[in-house]
Design a protein around this motif. Sequence first.
Motif, PDB file in Angstrom:
ATOM      1  N   PRO A  43       3.891   6.901 -33.150  1.00  0.00           N
ATOM      2  CA  PRO A  43       3.380   7.122 -31.789  1.00  0.00           C
ATOM      3  C   PRO A  43       3.698   5.920 -30.900  1.00  0.00           C
ATOM      4  N   PRO A  44       4.324   6.141 -29.743  1.00  0.00           N
ATOM      5  CA  PRO A  44       4.605   5.024 -28.824  1.00  0.00           C
ATOM      6  C   PRO A  44       3.318   4.321 -28.411  1.00  0.00           C
ATOM      7  N   ILE A  45       3.393   3.024 -28.254  1.00  0.00           N
ATOM      8  CA  ILE A  45       2.230   2.224 -27.858  1.00  0.00           C
ATOM      9  C   ILE A  45       2.419   1.785 -26.403  1.00  0.00           C
ATOM     10  N   TYR A  46       1.592   2.343 -25.536  1.00  0.00           N
ATOM     11  CA  TYR A  46       1.649   1.997 -24.108  1.00  0.00           C
ATOM     12  C   TYR A  46       0.541   0.991 -23.803  1.00  0.00           C
ATOM     13  N   ARG A  47       0.888  -0.049 -23.030  1.00  0.00           N
ATOM     14  CA  ARG A  47      -0.108  -1.067 -22.687  1.00  0.00           C
ATOM     15  C   ARG A  47       0.308  -1.741 -21.388  1.00  0.00           C
ATOM     16  N   THR A  48      -0.615  -2.523 -20.847  1.00  0.00           N
ATOM     17  CA  THR A  48      -0.321  -3.328 -19.664  1.00  0.00           C
ATOM     18  C   THR A  48      -0.627  -4.787 -19.985  1.00  0.00           C
ATOM     19  N   THR A  49       0.140  -5.677 -19.399  1.00  0.00           N
ATOM     20  CA  THR A  49      -0.064  -7.105 -19.604  1.00  0.00           C
ATOM     21  C   THR A  49      -1.194  -7.584 -18.687  1.00  0.00           C
ATOM     22  N   PRO A  50      -1.709  -8.813 -18.916  1.00  0.00           N
ATOM     23  CA  PRO A  50      -2.739  -9.364 -18.019  1.00  0.00           C
ATOM     24  C   PRO A  50      -2.283  -9.434 -16.568  1.00  0.00           C
ATOM     25  N   PHE A  51      -0.967  -9.431 -16.354  1.00  0.00           N
ATOM     26  CA  PHE A  51      -0.430  -9.466 -14.994  1.00  0.00           C
ATOM     27  C   PHE A  51      -0.135  -8.072 -14.456  1.00  0.00           C
ATOM     28  N   GLY A  52      -0.525  -7.042 -15.219  1.00  0.00           N
ATOM     29  CA  GLY A  52      -0.377  -5.671 -14.737  1.00  0.00           C
ATOM     30  C   GLY A  52       0.961  -5.029 -15.014  1.00  0.00           C
ATOM     31  N   ARG A  53       1.823  -5.669 -15.817  1.00  0.00           N
ATOM     32  CA  ARG A  53       3.125  -5.087 -16.113  1.00  0.00           C
ATOM     33  C   ARG A  53       2.988  -4.042 -17.223  1.00  0.00           C
ATOM     34  N   GLU A  54       3.614  -2.886 -17.032  1.00  0.00           N
ATOM     35  CA  GLU A  54       3.519  -1.793 -17.991  1.00  0.00           C
ATOM     36  C   GLU A  54       4.607  -1.912 -19.057  1.00  0.00           C
ATOM     37  N   ILE A  55       4.205  -1.732 -20.332  1.00  0.00           N
ATOM     38  CA  ILE A  55       5.114  -1.867 -21.461  1.00  0.00           C
ATOM     39  C   ILE A  55       4.830  -0.743 -22.452  1.00  0.00           C
ATOM     40  N   ALA A  56       5.874  -0.232 -23.099  1.00  0.00           N
ATOM     41  CA  ALA A  56       5.714   0.741 -24.177  1.00  0.00           C
ATOM     42  C   ALA A  56       6.625   0.351 -25.336  1.00  0.00           C
ATOM     43  N   ASP A  57       6.047   0.326 -26.542  1.00  0.00           N
ATOM     44  CA  ASP A  57       6.812   0.045 -27.763  1.00  0.00           C
ATOM     45  C   ASP A  57       7.170   1.358 -28.441  1.00  0.00           C
ATOM     46  N   ILE A  58       8.440   1.502 -28.811  1.00  0.00           N
ATOM     47  CA  ILE A  58       8.944   2.722 -29.440  1.00  0.00           C
ATOM     48  C   ILE A  58       9.678   2.336 -30.719  1.00  0.00           C
ATOM     49  N   LEU A  59       9.454   3.088 -31.792  1.00  0.00           N
ATOM     50  CA  LEU A  59      10.251   2.918 -33.004  1.00  0.00           C
ATOM     51  C   LEU A  59      11.123   4.156 -33.153  1.00  0.00           C
ATOM     52  N   LEU A  60      12.441   3.933 -33.083  1.00  0.00           N
ATOM     53  CA  LEU A  60      13.403   5.028 -33.068  1.00  0.00           C
ATOM     54  C   LEU A  60      14.148   5.090 -34.392  1.00  0.00           C
ATOM     55  N   ALA A  61      14.170   6.273 -35.008  1.00  0.00           N
ATOM     56  CA  ALA A  61      14.948   6.497 -36.234  1.00  0.00           C
ATOM     57  C   ALA A  61      16.281   7.125 -35.835  1.00  0.00           C
ATOM     58  N   VAL A  62      17.370   6.426 -36.150  1.00  0.00           N
ATOM     59  CA  VAL A  62      18.707   6.894 -35.807  1.00  0.00           C
ATOM     60  C   VAL A  62      19.455   7.218 -37.096  1.00  0.00           C
ATOM     61  N   ASN A  63      19.874   8.460 -37.246  1.00  0.00           N
ATOM     62  CA  ASN A  63      20.535   8.889 -38.471  1.00  0.00           C
ATOM     63  C   ASN A  63      21.948   8.338 -38.575  1.00  0.00           C
ATOM     64  N   ARG A  64      22.353   8.065 -39.807  1.00  0.00           N
ATOM     65  CA  ARG A  64      23.748   7.724 -40.077  1.00  0.00           C
ATOM     66  C   ARG A  64      24.198   8.407 -41.355  1.00  0.00           C
ATOM     67  N   SER A  65      25.399   8.111 -41.806  1.00  0.00           N
ATOM     68  CA  SER A  65      25.996   8.825 -42.939  1.00  0.00           C
ATOM     69  C   SER A  65      25.190   8.650 -44.214  1.00  0.00           C
ATOM     70  N   TYR A  66      25.429   9.553 -45.162  1.00  0.00           N
ATOM     71  CA  TYR A  66      24.838   9.508 -46.505  1.00  0.00           C
ATOM     72  C   TYR A  66      23.314   9.591 -46.476  1.00  0.00           C
ATOM     73  N   ASN A  67      22.801  10.395 -45.521  1.00  0.00           N
ATOM     74  CA  ASN A  67      21.355  10.660 -45.418  1.00  0.00           C
ATOM     75  C   ASN A  67      20.524   9.389 -45.254  1.00  0.00           C
ATOM     76  N   LYS A  68      21.080   8.423 -44.579  1.00  0.00           N
ATOM     77  CA  LYS A  68      20.351   7.190 -44.288  1.00  0.00           C
ATOM     78  C   LYS A  68      19.978   7.142 -42.819  1.00  0.00           C
ATOM     79  N   SER A  69      19.013   6.304 -42.491  1.00  0.00           N
ATOM     80  CA  SER A  69      18.584   6.135 -41.101  1.00  0.00           C
ATOM     81  C   SER A  69      18.343   4.660 -40.823  1.00  0.00           C
ATOM     82  N   ASP A  70      18.539   4.284 -39.585  1.00  0.00           N
ATOM     83  CA  ASP A  70      18.197   2.944 -39.119  1.00  0.00           C
ATOM     84  C   ASP A  70      16.974   3.060 -38.224  1.00  0.00           C
TER      85      ASP A  70
END
Length: 225
Positions: free
Chosen positions: A125-152
């Motif tokens: 689940p993406p993590i949405y937050r704001t900094t003490p200075f009011g800046r908006e940030i979201a952390d995302i973990l993305l799974a990207v598929n590659r050959s031989y049934n592996k992912s990064d």
Amino acid sequence: MENISNHIGVAGRVHSDFEFSHEVYGEGFYKFDVEIYRLSSVSDILPVTISERIIDTSSISIGAWIYITGQIRSYNSYVEADRRNRLVLTVFARDVELLESGQDPLEKSELNPNDVYLNGFICKPPIYRTTPFGREIADILLAVNRSYNKSDYIPCIAWGRNARYAGKLVVGSNIKVWGRMQSRPYQKRFESGEVLEKTAYEVSVSKIDYSSDSDSTDSTDSTDA
């Protein structure tokens, strides 16, 4: 065959000596750091993994300008200080071009010094937050598929309206992101009071495009990344 779901191109200076990393089926791989300058005074120092078949490591010295194209790869590494596995990112080089001595890639309009494209699936689940200075940030973990049934598994960070947009996405969403890979120093504090200097690597997102099975798509982009 090149994975079009995962592409990075970086131009900068060689920042460290080549060090032997590992061998796969008789093919040796080396690692080194490259320093990429931003438009500001800040620079990113990124780890690179490269095959001995691509380049003669003895022909490149610290300070040389190079342009690398390849993929962002991830792997787990056990960290004794943390007593757990840690996700490690590296630029896996597919091709390397030696640039002319003294040539600054930022002065070449046709060369983007830090260019990333990823097409993957949100796996936490993406993590949405704001900094003490009011800046908006979201952390995302993305799974990207590659050959031989592996992912990064690639951490991404979005800002501003991209952050608001990403914060509403759910696990399993297929998205495309454009941006740059960056290094970010931080401090880890232990219960003993010890402070350890560390570096995090992530993709700073400048544009997000949502893909679905339907014909409709939605996207957002921002220049405040």
